[in-house]
Design a protein around this motif. Structure first.
Motif, PDB file in Angstrom:
ATOM      1  N   LEU A   1     120.433  15.634  68.874  1.00  0.00           N
ATOM      2  CA  LEU A   1     119.065  16.246  68.828  1.00  0.00           C
ATOM      3  C   LEU A   1     118.616  16.950  70.133  1.00  0.00           C
ATOM      4  O   LEU A   1     117.976  18.127  70.269  1.00  0.00           O
ATOM      5  N   ALA A   2     118.953  16.236  71.192  1.00  0.00           N
ATOM      6  CA  ALA A   2     118.420  16.727  72.433  1.00  0.00           C
ATOM      7  C   ALA A   2     119.482  18.112  72.703  1.00  0.00           C
ATOM      8  O   ALA A   2     118.948  19.122  73.148  1.00  0.00           O
ATOM      9  N   VAL A   3     120.865  17.890  72.331  1.00  0.00           N
ATOM     10  CA  VAL A   3     121.904  19.069  72.490  1.00  0.00           C
ATOM     11  C   VAL A   3     121.280  20.457  71.781  1.00  0.00           C
ATOM     12  O   VAL A   3     121.174  21.378  72.166  1.00  0.00           O
ATOM     13  N   LEU A   4     120.776  19.982  70.304  1.00  0.00           N
ATOM     14  CA  LEU A   4     120.203  21.018  69.511  1.00  0.00           C
ATOM     15  C   LEU A   4     118.883  21.481  70.075  1.00  0.00           C
ATOM     16  O   LEU A   4     118.649  22.991  70.046  1.00  0.00           O
TER      17      LEU A   4
ATOM     18  N   ARG B   1     118.092   9.527  81.683  1.00  0.00           N
ATOM     19  CA  ARG B   1     118.017  10.137  82.824  1.00  0.00           C
ATOM     20  C   ARG B   1     118.202  11.880  82.495  1.00  0.00           C
ATOM     21  O   ARG B   1     119.457  12.067  82.291  1.00  0.00           O
ATOM     22  N   PRO B   2     117.272  12.399  82.437  1.00  0.00           N
ATOM     23  CA  PRO B   2     117.453  13.965  82.116  1.00  0.00           C
ATOM     24  C   PRO B   2     118.407  14.684  82.796  1.00  0.00           C
ATOM     25  O   PRO B   2     118.647  14.645  84.130  1.00  0.00           O
TER      26      PRO B   2
ATOM     27  N   THR C   1     113.552  14.040  76.698  1.00  0.00           N
ATOM     28  CA  THR C   1     112.342  14.495  76.468  1.00  0.00           C
ATOM     29  C   THR C   1     112.163  15.857  75.796  1.00  0.00           C
ATOM     30  O   THR C   1     110.981  16.225  75.641  1.00  0.00           O
ATOM     31  N   LEU C   2     112.928  16.762  75.743  1.00  0.00           N
ATOM     32  CA  LEU C   2     113.199  17.755  74.754  1.00  0.00           C
ATOM     33  C   LEU C   2     112.985  17.661  73.361  1.00  0.00           C
ATOM     34  O   LEU C   2     112.688  18.606  72.625  1.00  0.00           O
ATOM     35  N   VAL C   3     113.135  16.430  72.747  1.00  0.00           N
ATOM     36  CA  VAL C   3     113.416  16.073  71.264  1.00  0.00           C
ATOM     37  C   VAL C   3     111.839  16.152  70.772  1.00  0.00           C
ATOM     38  O   VAL C   3     111.246  15.104  71.093  1.00  0.00           O
ATOM     39  N   GLU C   4     111.701  16.937  69.834  1.00  0.00           N
ATOM     40  CA  GLU C   4     110.416  17.077  69.425  1.00  0.00           C
ATOM     41  C   GLU C   4     110.469  16.630  67.765  1.00  0.00           C
ATOM     42  O   GLU C   4     109.308  16.714  66.845  1.00  0.00           O
TER      43      GLU C   4
ATOM     44  N   ILE D   1     112.891   4.105  72.721  1.00  0.00           N
ATOM     45  CA  ILE D   1     113.094   5.367  72.351  1.00  0.00           C
ATOM     46  C   ILE D   1     111.475   6.137  72.125  1.00  0.00           C
ATOM     47  O   ILE D   1     111.435   7.404  72.536  1.00  0.00           O
ATOM     48  N   THR D   2     110.443   5.507  71.898  1.00  0.00           N
ATOM     49  CA  THR D   2     109.284   5.979  71.782  1.00  0.00           C
ATOM     50  C   THR D   2     108.574   6.426  73.219  1.00  0.00           C
ATOM     51  O   THR D   2     107.767   7.369  73.285  1.00  0.00           O
ATOM     52  N   GLU D   3     109.353   6.119  74.087  1.00  0.00           N
ATOM     53  CA  GLU D   3     108.915   6.441  75.606  1.00  0.00           C
ATOM     54  C   GLU D   3     109.559   7.737  75.924  1.00  0.00           C
ATOM     55  O   GLU D   3     109.377   8.259  76.939  1.00  0.00           O
ATOM     56  N   HIS D   4     110.605   8.298  75.380  1.00  0.00           N
ATOM     57  CA  HIS D   4     111.285   9.250  75.541  1.00  0.00           C
ATOM     58  C   HIS D   4     111.005  10.442  74.913  1.00  0.00           C
ATOM     59  O   HIS D   4     111.437  11.681  75.405  1.00  0.00           O
ATOM     60  N   PHE D   5     111.206  10.379  73.538  1.00  0.00           N
ATOM     61  CA  PHE D   5     111.029  11.509  72.691  1.00  0.00           C
ATOM     62  C   PHE D   5     109.445  11.870  72.771  1.00  0.00           C
ATOM     63  O   PHE D   5     108.607  11.348  73.203  1.00  0.00           O
TER      64      PHE D   5
END
Length: 614
Positions: free
Chosen positions: A358-361, A476-477, A490-493, A515-519
């Motif tokens: 998801l982050a890659v997309l 880690r971004p 953090t880019l995943v919405e 995971i709730t702290e990053h998405f």
């Protein structure tokens, strides 16, 4: 007469003699009533065991294949871990006082019971289901034996937790090692100290031990502990039997599409990414337990990825390949059905990978390909990843590398590792039942799946343990990248549904919560009763367990639990309602919604070849 140059034959000579002496007192005198085995039966049982073992060792010496049940292999795996783990701590004076109290209490009460001088005690001080058979309480010696063992086990595990001057990671390793040791030393694991086994041996004239030895030899040959009747299940017949077709295939996976069972289906299809450390049919067990069948019956067009078990041809496969495969499967389904996006599910490590996908997309501007993402017991932040952290220090990783000379890790090693996390239930329970009592194997679909192991690409497995478990780089971004694209969670919405198991020891709920702290997208968190498997595979018709819903934006899992509402039974209908809120449009189930229909070439029937390849 056995060859005295053969140490194994000599061993069974001695064991046979010990058996004869041990049970001589039970042999009936001439003319006595029948019911107890005579000496000839003991002799015959001992001779059978000696012959079986000699034949096995003769065959074994002619084979050079690695065997995860071989003690030498386990010594290799644990050498580095043992070198880096503290192995001693100061004894506490409290142990002595507890010992005296225990011996006085148990001996006094049990002897009083035998002598008839006082009423039988209501219960012994310590309870454990390993010693629930009345034979453990009926004789003072066995009562004292198992109560002393439980007292010492409690003491040593407690002392390992409280040892001073040791780093937290080494303390955790010490605690794990201590727990494994006390479980292995339980008196129920040995013939001479288990009254239930002794009784069975007397009743059968030692034939339980003959049968148990055959079980042991069979397991040593296959290099894996057997938990269930291997002949009770056949893939495609009574397991993984939901009708469908393999519609796409690569050297890494097969893509299965399931046939609809309703006239209309949801327009947005669903693709499930199961973990490649296990077979996909954990989600397609017997029809009553199958999540896949249940989802199809709700009108969902379901696809599932069936990963190939690794072999030498996959020695260069890395995490990027699995991320590319997830994107490829998503794109193939979109093109096949002519839809703009799909729903996704990622289970365990495949859920971790789905998060990276998801982050890659998102980084590529293609996030719209995924309408929603569901995570079954999946971790992205490994700081609190639980007991598996005990296997990832440098010494352990070096040992694992030595077990992969052909570029892949034999899945039997991984199965043994997971079994060791619950050794009392998944190892020693079966040692007693299978090897000592000589019980027949049960027919249990979940245990059959648990023993159906897959091999892992060594390069990817090593990177996974180092980069994610040990170094926790995924959160880690841009610390990691895949297929040339940096990964930033953090880019995943994407709207996400996150399920965790309250008793999960593989992916602890606190770890999954993170995971709730990053998405950054809409998030629904659900806590299910039970663990890593039963917490997921819980069909509504079973009316088992429960689940909790609450504030998915809470500051911590603890805060979520404080305000959560408990619901009885399966969480699957709750998930379905959430999925429908993402997109409720339905269409007729026709055309390529029916795999293998006219004009739709397919590769083969589900469950396909890959799931049947060891």
């Amino acid at each position: 007469m056995a060859d005295r140059q053969d140490p194994f034959a000599a061993f069974f000579d001695m064991q046979g003699e010990a058996m004869r002496e041990m049970f001589a007192q039970f042999s009936p005198a001439p003319g006595a009533a029948p019911g107890l085995p005579d000496m000839a039966q003991w002799n015959d049982a001992a001779a059978q065991m000696q012959r079986m073992w000699t034949e096995f060792m003769t065959d074994k010496l002619g084979s050079a294949s690695a065997n995860p049940l071989d003690p030498a292999q386990w010594m290799l795996m644990t050498q580095g871990w043992a070198r880096s783990t503290p192995t001693s701590f100061e004894p506490a004076a409290k142990l002595m006082s507890e010992s005296v109290e225990l011996w006085q209490g148990v001996i006094g009460s049990m002897m009083g019971q035998v002598a008839g001088t006082k009423p039988a005690p209501q219960e012994l001080p310590r309870k454990d289901r390993r010693f629930s058979d009345p034979a453990w309480q009926q004789h003072p010696a066995y009562a004292l034996l198992h109560q002393t063992y439980l007292m010492l086990a409690d003491y040593f595990v407690r002392a390992a937790k409280e040892v001073d001057g040791v780093p937290d990671d080494k303390k955790a390793q010490l605690r794990f090692a201590t727990q494994a040791l006390v479980e292995a030393m339980s008196p129920d694991n040995f013939i001479a100290t288990n009254p239930v086994v002794l009784k069975r041996t007397i009743e059968t004239g030692g034939q339980n031990l003959v049968k148990g030895l055959q079980h042991l030899i069979n397991d040593l040959k296959r290099g894996q502990l057997t938990h269930t009747d291997a002949d009770a299940f056949t893939l495609g017949e009574n397991l993984a039997a939901t009708p469908g077709k393999v519609v796409y295939e690569t050297p890494l996976y097969q893509l299965i599409q399931y046939s609809p069972s309703t006239d209309e289906v949801y327009e947005v299809p669903l693709v499930i990414f199961p973990p490649w450390i296990n077979r996909f049919y954990i989600l397609d067990l017997t029809p009553k337990k199958s999540f896949i069948k249940w989802a199809v019956d709700q009108g969902i067009t379901v696809f599932v990825v069936s990963w190939k078990s690794a072999d030498a041809s996959m020695k260069d496969v890395v995490w990027d390949d699995y991320i590319r495969s997830q994107i490829e499967a998503i794109d193939h389904i979109r093109a096949r059905l002519g839809v703009p996006h799909v729903h996704t599910i990622g289970y365990c490590v495949a859920g971790t990978t789905l998060a990276a996908t998801l982050a890659v997309l998102a980084r590529r501007g293609e996030a719209e390909k995924v309408r929603s993402a569901t995570f079954f017991t999946a971790q992205v932040d490994f700081e609190r990843a639980g007991e598996l952290l005990q296997f990832i220090d440098d010494a352990q990783l070096d040992m694992i590398a030595k077990l992969t000379p052909d570029g892949y890790l034999d899945g039997r090693y991984l199965a043994a590792t997971f079994n060791s996390l619950r050794g009392k239930d998944l190892i020693w329970n079966y040692v007693v039942n299978n090897y000592l009592l000589g019980e027949d194997y049960p027919a249990f679909d979940l245990l059959h799946w648990n023993g159906d192991v897959t091999n892992l690409p060594a390069k990817w497995h090593g990177d996974y343990l180092r980069d994610l478990y040990r170094d926790n780089k995924l959160v880690r971004p841009d610390a990691l990248s895949a297929d040339g694209t940096p990964i930033d969670l953090t880019l995943v919405e994407t709207p996400s549904y996150v399920q965790a198991g309250r008793e999960d020891h593989i992916a602890p709920a606190e770890s999954v919560w993170r995971i709730t702290e990053h998405f950054r997208g809409d998030m629904t968190f659900l806590l299910a009763g039970s663990g890593h498997i039963a917490g997921v595979v819980n069909p509504p018709e079973a009316h088992k367990y429960q689940y909790w819903t609450g504030d998915s934006g809470a500051a911590s899992l603890k805060d979520f639990v404080v305000g959560a509402e408990e619901h009885p039974g399966s969480w699957w209908p709750h998930w379905l309602a959430w999925l429908e809120r993402q997109d409720s449009a339905r269409i007729a189930a026709k055309g390529k919604r029916i795999p293998g229909s006219k004009g739709d070439p397919v590769i083969e029937d589900a469950p396909g070849r890959y799931v049947k390849t060891r």
